[in-house]
Design a protein around this motif. Structure first.
Motif, PDB file in Angstrom:
ATOM      1  N   VAL A   1      43.705 165.989 114.439  1.00  0.00           N
ATOM      2  CA  VAL A   1      42.576 165.460 113.981  1.00  0.00           C
ATOM      3  C   VAL A   1      42.627 164.838 113.108  1.00  0.00           C
ATOM      4  O   VAL A   1      43.750 164.837 112.180  1.00  0.00           O
ATOM      5  CB  VAL A   1      42.484 166.910 113.886  1.00  0.00           C
ATOM      6  CG1 VAL A   1      40.403 166.987 113.015  1.00  0.00           C
ATOM      7  CG2 VAL A   1      42.455 168.004 114.619  1.00  0.00           C
ATOM      8  N   ALA A   2      41.829 163.913 113.159  1.00  0.00           N
ATOM      9  CA  ALA A   2      42.150 162.404 112.409  1.00  0.00           C
ATOM     10  C   ALA A   2      40.268 161.869 112.165  1.00  0.00           C
ATOM     11  O   ALA A   2      39.630 161.651 112.975  1.00  0.00           O
ATOM     12  CB  ALA A   2      42.545 161.302 113.372  1.00  0.00           C
ATOM     13  N   PRO A   3      40.440 162.081 111.243  1.00  0.00           N
ATOM     14  CA  PRO A   3      40.526 162.547 109.918  1.00  0.00           C
ATOM     15  C   PRO A   3      40.465 163.939 109.876  1.00  0.00           C
ATOM     16  O   PRO A   3      40.019 164.794 110.832  1.00  0.00           O
ATOM     17  CB  PRO A   3      39.913 161.397 108.846  1.00  0.00           C
ATOM     18  CG  PRO A   3      38.510 161.309 109.157  1.00  0.00           C
ATOM     19  CD  PRO A   3      38.811 161.196 110.912  1.00  0.00           C
ATOM     20  N   ALA A   4      41.694 164.273 108.459  1.00  0.00           N
ATOM     21  CA  ALA A   4      41.534 166.104 108.633  1.00  0.00           C
ATOM     22  C   ALA A   4      40.454 166.217 108.048  1.00  0.00           C
ATOM     23  O   ALA A   4      40.126 167.457 107.527  1.00  0.00           O
ATOM     24  CB  ALA A   4      42.903 165.859 107.611  1.00  0.00           C
ATOM     25  N   GLU A   5      39.440 165.128 106.954  1.00  0.00           N
ATOM     26  CA  GLU A   5      38.481 165.978 106.789  1.00  0.00           C
ATOM     27  C   GLU A   5      37.141 165.195 106.967  1.00  0.00           C
ATOM     28  O   GLU A   5      37.643 164.005 106.999  1.00  0.00           O
ATOM     29  CB  GLU A   5      38.605 166.756 104.761  1.00  0.00           C
ATOM     30  CG  GLU A   5      39.292 165.144 104.439  1.00  0.00           C
ATOM     31  CD  GLU A   5      38.982 165.678 102.849  1.00  0.00           C
ATOM     32  OE1 GLU A   5      39.430 165.075 102.145  1.00  0.00           O
ATOM     33  OE2 GLU A   5      39.623 166.663 102.729  1.00  0.00           O
ATOM     34  N   ILE A   6      36.206 165.836 107.123  1.00  0.00           N
ATOM     35  CA  ILE A   6      34.685 164.571 106.666  1.00  0.00           C
ATOM     36  C   ILE A   6      34.364 165.249 105.334  1.00  0.00           C
ATOM     37  O   ILE A   6      33.640 165.728 104.444  1.00  0.00           O
ATOM     38  CB  ILE A   6      34.077 165.584 108.185  1.00  0.00           C
ATOM     39  CG1 ILE A   6      34.308 165.141 109.455  1.00  0.00           C
ATOM     40  CG2 ILE A   6      32.694 164.497 108.250  1.00  0.00           C
ATOM     41  CD1 ILE A   6      33.603 166.383 110.345  1.00  0.00           C
TER      42      ILE A   6
ATOM     43  N   THR B   1      32.169 174.277 106.545  1.00  0.00           N
ATOM     44  CA  THR B   1      34.012 173.983 107.732  1.00  0.00           C
ATOM     45  C   THR B   1      33.452 174.221 109.082  1.00  0.00           C
ATOM     46  O   THR B   1      32.590 174.845 109.169  1.00  0.00           O
ATOM     47  CB  THR B   1      34.431 175.100 107.354  1.00  0.00           C
ATOM     48  OG1 THR B   1      34.715 175.361 106.283  1.00  0.00           O
ATOM     49  CG2 THR B   1      35.661 175.011 108.144  1.00  0.00           C
ATOM     50  N   LEU B   2      33.628 172.652 109.634  1.00  0.00           N
ATOM     51  CA  LEU B   2      33.532 172.611 110.915  1.00  0.00           C
ATOM     52  C   LEU B   2      34.573 172.961 111.834  1.00  0.00           C
ATOM     53  O   LEU B   2      35.770 172.813 111.160  1.00  0.00           O
ATOM     54  CB  LEU B   2      33.654 170.963 111.043  1.00  0.00           C
ATOM     55  CG  LEU B   2      33.653 170.469 112.960  1.00  0.00           C
ATOM     56  CD1 LEU B   2      32.031 170.642 113.238  1.00  0.00           C
ATOM     57  CD2 LEU B   2      34.019 169.606 112.672  1.00  0.00           C
ATOM     58  N   LYS B   3      34.301 173.768 112.533  1.00  0.00           N
ATOM     59  CA  LYS B   3      34.787 175.360 113.405  1.00  0.00           C
ATOM     60  C   LYS B   3      34.860 174.643 114.883  1.00  0.00           C
ATOM     61  O   LYS B   3      33.681 174.481 114.875  1.00  0.00           O
ATOM     62  CB  LYS B   3      34.452 176.502 112.805  1.00  0.00           C
ATOM     63  CG  LYS B   3      34.982 177.119 111.366  1.00  0.00           C
ATOM     64  CD  LYS B   3      34.428 178.128 111.562  1.00  0.00           C
ATOM     65  CE  LYS B   3      34.714 179.239 110.512  1.00  0.00           C
ATOM     66  NZ  LYS B   3      34.254 180.424 109.603  1.00  0.00           N
TER      67      LYS B   3
ATOM     68  N   VAL C   1      37.839 172.238 109.443  1.00  0.00           N
ATOM     69  CA  VAL C   1      37.879 170.698 108.924  1.00  0.00           C
ATOM     70  C   VAL C   1      37.243 170.775 107.812  1.00  0.00           C
ATOM     71  O   VAL C   1      36.133 171.114 108.782  1.00  0.00           O
ATOM     72  CB  VAL C   1      37.695 169.294 109.933  1.00  0.00           C
ATOM     73  CG1 VAL C   1      37.585 168.173 109.402  1.00  0.00           C
ATOM     74  CG2 VAL C   1      38.433 169.597 111.760  1.00  0.00           C
ATOM     75  N   PRO C   2      37.301 170.618 106.919  1.00  0.00           N
ATOM     76  CA  PRO C   2      35.978 170.898 105.426  1.00  0.00           C
ATOM     77  C   PRO C   2      34.973 169.455 105.376  1.00  0.00           C
ATOM     78  O   PRO C   2      35.395 167.974 106.180  1.00  0.00           O
ATOM     79  CB  PRO C   2      37.108 170.566 104.442  1.00  0.00           C
ATOM     80  CG  PRO C   2      38.290 170.497 104.741  1.00  0.00           C
ATOM     81  CD  PRO C   2      38.854 170.106 106.468  1.00  0.00           C
TER      82      PRO C   2
END
Length: 342
Positions: free
Chosen positions: A246-251, A320-322, A335-336
């Motif tokens: 997953v890229a990037p690891a957070e949004i 959080t994106l699930k 993903v936060p």
């Protein structure tokens, strides 16, 4: 007339320069130190790879004034532990140097430059020499490389042989860092490598399936009962890749206005060969919305997250994106998401 004046000026300058040269070359007056190195080259001869060589260079002061060692500058691969900075007339000082042979193989020569206040020897070079031998070799090489998919264990191995044909035993393997599982055994006669006599031992290194994602760069030390090679260094290098990257690891939206929609994207990459990844469901907290865009069927997906226009100002939104997939090892990916609305 003018030419004569020019010639006179030139001759005057040359005279001044000549006097200056004579003055600068004039030997210093009064008692002076005199450095004398008892031994400028210390040759350890054949040594085992990994051995630390401690060389002691003695410096005698044969002069009538204190000898000052102002600086000691070692070359690459050599360190100077300490040295005597002042040596009285008639006295002897020491320079202690150390060479770690772990990274070397074959003949080595490590120079050390010594700076003094001796007017006749402002600097001198001393040398540490040795012939580094791997009395126990790791074949085919001492470097174990891994390119591991998280969740799937991977194994590599080396065979230890005695270069002089002697017998030895492996007592253990130290792996203070890293997730490694290590086993070792002596090879039976029918398993041995041809052209090598003496003992042969197999060392097997495994990166387990539960190893964390990231780089592998660690040192392992094989302990033996050989007096010539009590320690045999091994290096582990490589990468543990996630099954789904997953890229990037957070949004992170940062600070955004509320008068227009703002979007950010992440990409999902399927690293498992022969497996077709499917995204079954995507959820995110309000007021964000999502859209899934296939980039390469079963392999790469883009998930777009949008903050709509009209979101209330002065708020910091965290959610959080699930992402639900059909991969049994990463059924749900979280993903936060964070944004500050101006």
């Amino acid at each position: 007339m003018r030419r004569t004046m020019v010639l006179l000026v030139v001759f005057s300058l040359l005279s001044v320069w000549g006097v200056a040269q004579q003055t600068s070359e004039k030997p210093p007056e009064g008692p002076q130190p005199s450095a004398d190195f008892v031994q400028k080259i210390i040759d350890f001869g054949p040594v085992a790879k990994g051995e630390k060589l401690n060389a002691v260079f003695e410096v005698r002061n044969l002069g009538q004034a204190p000898l000052e060692i102002t600086q000691v500058r070692p070359t690459c691969g050599c360190t100077v532990a300490n040295f005597d900075k002042t040596i009285p007339p008639g006295g002897t000082g020491k320079i202690n140097a150390e060479v770690d042979t772990t990274a070397f193989l074959g003949p080595i020569s490590k120079a050390i430059i010594v700076f003094t206040n001796d007017p006749q020897m402002r600097n001198a070079t001393v040398v540490v020499k040795a012939d580094v031998k791997a009395f126990i070799e790791a074949l085919p090489r001492s470097l174990l490389r891994f390119n591991v998919l998280q969740g799937e264990p991977a194994t590599d191995k080396v065979t230890l042989v005695a270069s002089d044909g002697s017998t030895f035993k492996v007592l253990g393997v130290d792996a203070p860092e890293g997730p490694y599982q290590v086993k070792f055994r002596e090879l039976a006669q029918e398993e041995r490598m041809a052209n090598y006599s003496g003992s042969q031992w197999e060392v097997v290194v495994t990166v387990p399936g539960d190893a964390k994602e990231g780089m592998l760069n660690h040192k392992l030390t094989v302990k033996t009962d050989s007096p010539k090679a009590p320690e045999v260094p091994l290096t582990v290098s490589g990468l543990v890749r996630p099954i789904i990257q997953v890229a990037p690891a957070e949004i992170a939206f940062g600070s955004v206005p509320n008068d227009a929609p703002v979007g950010r994207n992440i990409v999902l990459i399927n690293n498992r060969q022969g497996f077709e990844l499917k995204i079954e469901k995507v959820e995110v907290g309000e007021p964000f919305t999502t859209e899934v865009v296939p980039l390469q069927a079963g392999q790469r997906f883009q998930v777009a997250v949008t903050l709509p226009a009209g979101t209330a100002k002065g708020r910091t939104l965290k959610t959080t994106l699930k992402i639900t997939t059909n991969d049994p090892t990463r059924k749900v990916i979280e993903v936060p998401v964070q944004a500050t609305v101006q």
